[in-house]
Design a protein around this motif. Structure first.
Motif, PDB file in Angstrom:
ATOM      1  N   ALA A   9       3.573  10.997  -1.533  1.00 29.99           N
ATOM      2  CA  ALA A   9       2.997  10.205  -0.449  1.00 29.99           C
ATOM      3  C   ALA A   9       1.890  10.986   0.258  1.00 29.99           C
ATOM      4  N   GLU A  10       2.119  12.256   0.531  1.00 27.82           N
ATOM      5  CA  GLU A  10       1.112  13.093   1.185  1.00 27.82           C
ATOM      6  C   GLU A  10      -0.174  13.119   0.361  1.00 27.82           C
ATOM      7  N   LYS A  11      -0.025  13.281  -0.947  1.00 31.57           N
ATOM      8  CA  LYS A  11      -1.192  13.327  -1.833  1.00 31.57           C
ATOM      9  C   LYS A  11      -1.919  11.987  -1.837  1.00 31.57           C
ATOM     10  N   GLN A  12      -1.161  10.897  -1.901  1.00 30.58           N
ATOM     11  CA  GLN A  12      -1.766   9.574  -1.945  1.00 30.58           C
ATOM     12  C   GLN A  12      -2.509   9.241  -0.651  1.00 30.58           C
ATOM     13  N   LEU A  13      -2.039   9.723   0.491  1.00 29.88           N
ATOM     14  CA  LEU A  13      -2.749   9.497   1.752  1.00 29.88           C
ATOM     15  C   LEU A  13      -4.138  10.109   1.687  1.00 29.88           C
ATOM     16  N   VAL A  14      -4.240  11.283   1.101  1.00 29.51           N
ATOM     17  CA  VAL A  14      -5.540  11.943   0.970  1.00 29.51           C
ATOM     18  C   VAL A  14      -6.425  11.175  -0.006  1.00 29.51           C
ATOM     19  N   VAL A  68      12.177   7.933   4.495  1.00 31.86           N
ATOM     20  CA  VAL A  68      11.385   8.734   3.567  1.00 31.86           C
ATOM     21  C   VAL A  68      10.257   7.861   3.026  1.00 31.86           C
ATOM     22  N   VAL A  69       9.019   8.224   3.357  1.00 30.69           N
ATOM     23  CA  VAL A  69       7.855   7.484   2.886  1.00 30.69           C
ATOM     24  C   VAL A  69       7.580   7.921   1.457  1.00 30.69           C
ATOM     25  N   LEU A  70       7.687   6.954   0.532  1.00 30.73           N
ATOM     26  CA  LEU A  70       7.474   7.238  -0.884  1.00 30.73           C
ATOM     27  C   LEU A  70       6.006   7.130  -1.252  1.00 30.73           C
ATOM     28  N   THR A  71       5.324   6.126  -0.696  1.00 31.58           N
ATOM     29  CA  THR A  71       3.895   5.940  -0.910  1.00 31.58           C
ATOM     30  C   THR A  71       3.373   4.955   0.126  1.00 31.58           C
ATOM     31  N   ALA A  72       2.064   4.895   0.240  1.00 34.50           N
ATOM     32  CA  ALA A  72       1.425   3.949   1.154  1.00 34.50           C
ATOM     33  C   ALA A  72       0.043   3.634   0.605  1.00 34.50           C
ATOM     34  N   TYR A  73      -0.382   2.403   0.836  1.00 30.61           N
ATOM     35  CA  TYR A  73      -1.719   2.022   0.396  1.00 30.61           C
ATOM     36  C   TYR A  73      -2.227   0.849   1.206  1.00 30.61           C
ATOM     37  N   ARG A  74      -3.538   0.633   1.097  1.00 29.62           N
ATOM     38  CA  ARG A  74      -4.192  -0.483   1.775  1.00 29.62           C
ATOM     39  C   ARG A  74      -4.748  -1.392   0.682  1.00 29.62           C
ATOM     40  N   THR A  75      -4.567  -2.701   0.844  1.00 27.43           N
ATOM     41  CA  THR A  75      -5.054  -3.660  -0.137  1.00 27.43           C
ATOM     42  C   THR A  75      -5.741  -4.827   0.554  1.00 27.43           C
ATOM     43  N   SER A  76      -6.718  -5.398  -0.111  1.00 24.84           N
ATOM     44  CA  SER A  76      -7.375  -6.598   0.402  1.00 24.84           C
ATOM     45  C   SER A  76      -6.695  -7.859  -0.140  1.00 24.84           C
ATOM     46  N   LYS A  77      -5.723  -7.699  -1.027  1.00 34.26           N
ATOM     47  CA  LYS A  77      -5.016  -8.835  -1.637  1.00 34.26           C
ATOM     48  C   LYS A  77      -3.840  -9.266  -0.762  1.00 34.26           C
ATOM     49  N   ILE A  78      -4.166  -9.708   0.438  1.00 32.13           N
ATOM     50  CA  ILE A  78      -3.136 -10.080   1.412  1.00 32.13           C
ATOM     51  C   ILE A  78      -2.281 -11.227   0.896  1.00 32.13           C
ATOM     52  N   GLN A  79      -2.899 -12.251   0.331  1.00 26.55           N
ATOM     53  CA  GLN A  79      -2.149 -13.418  -0.138  1.00 26.55           C
ATOM     54  C   GLN A  79      -1.150 -13.060  -1.232  1.00 26.55           C
ATOM     55  N   LYS A  80      -1.454 -12.049  -2.021  1.00 26.17           N
ATOM     56  CA  LYS A  80      -0.555 -11.638  -3.101  1.00 26.17           C
ATOM     57  C   LYS A  80       0.757 -11.066  -2.563  1.00 26.17           C
ATOM     58  N   TYR A  81       0.700 -10.338  -1.447  1.00 25.97           N
ATOM     59  CA  TYR A  81       1.874  -9.631  -0.946  1.00 25.97           C
ATOM     60  C   TYR A  81       2.498 -10.234   0.299  1.00 25.97           C
ATOM     61  N   TRP A  82       1.750 -11.036   1.043  1.00 22.31           N
ATOM     62  CA  TRP A  82       2.259 -11.588   2.299  1.00 22.31           C
ATOM     63  C   TRP A  82       3.354 -12.604   2.016  1.00 22.31           C
ATOM     64  N   ARG A  83       4.441 -12.518   2.751  1.00 23.99           N
ATOM     65  CA  ARG A  83       5.566 -13.423   2.557  1.00 23.99           C
ATOM     66  C   ARG A  83       5.645 -14.390   3.741  1.00 23.99           C
ATOM     67  N   ASP A  84       5.378 -15.660   3.502  1.00 22.36           N
ATOM     68  CA  ASP A  84       5.482 -16.676   4.549  1.00 22.36           C
ATOM     69  C   ASP A  84       6.909 -17.085   4.814  1.00 22.36           C
ATOM     70  N   ASP A  85       7.837 -16.719   3.917  1.00 25.80           N
ATOM     71  CA  ASP A  85       9.217 -17.138   4.050  1.00 25.80           C
ATOM     72  C   ASP A  85      10.057 -16.168   4.867  1.00 25.80           C
ATOM     73  N   LEU A  86       9.444 -15.156   5.451  1.00 27.05           N
ATOM     74  CA  LEU A  86      10.200 -14.186   6.260  1.00 27.05           C
ATOM     75  C   LEU A  86      10.168 -14.557   7.719  1.00 27.05           C
TER      76      LEU A  86
END
Length: 86
Positions: A9-14, A68-86
């Motif tokens: 995760a630390e590496k991916q943030l960089v 424990v943060v395993l990874t993190a990322y930013r995406t412009s594909k909001i519709q792909k991951y956003w859950r309206d059923d939550l």
């Protein structure tokens, strides 16, 4: 609650040019939390940068009282991951 970042995760943030502050903001003030069957949670928060809207996704595994943060990322594909059923 304590937060720990894995070496990956630390590496991916960089590599992905994400600040820890942005990741912690998504973790402590998420817009959505998606529970996975494997005991992993994905914290999502909308973010605006460069005049565009993004989704910051933080993948976390709970170990006792430590997140424990395993990874993190930013995406412009909001519709792909956003859950309206939550």
């Amino acid at each position: 609650m304590e937060v720990r970042f894995t070496a990956h995760a630390e590496k991916q943030l960089v590599v992905r040019r994400l600040s820890k502050d942005l990741v912690l903001e998504a973790l402590f003030a998420p817009d959505q939390v998606i529970q996975q069957e494997t005991g992993i949670s994905i914290y999502q928060r909308r973010d605006t940068g460069d005049g565009k809207e993004y989704l910051v996704r933080v993948v976390v595994r709970l170990e006792g009282s430590t997140q424990v943060v395993l990874t993190a990322y930013r995406t412009s594909k909001i519709q792909k991951y956003w859950r309206d059923d939550l």
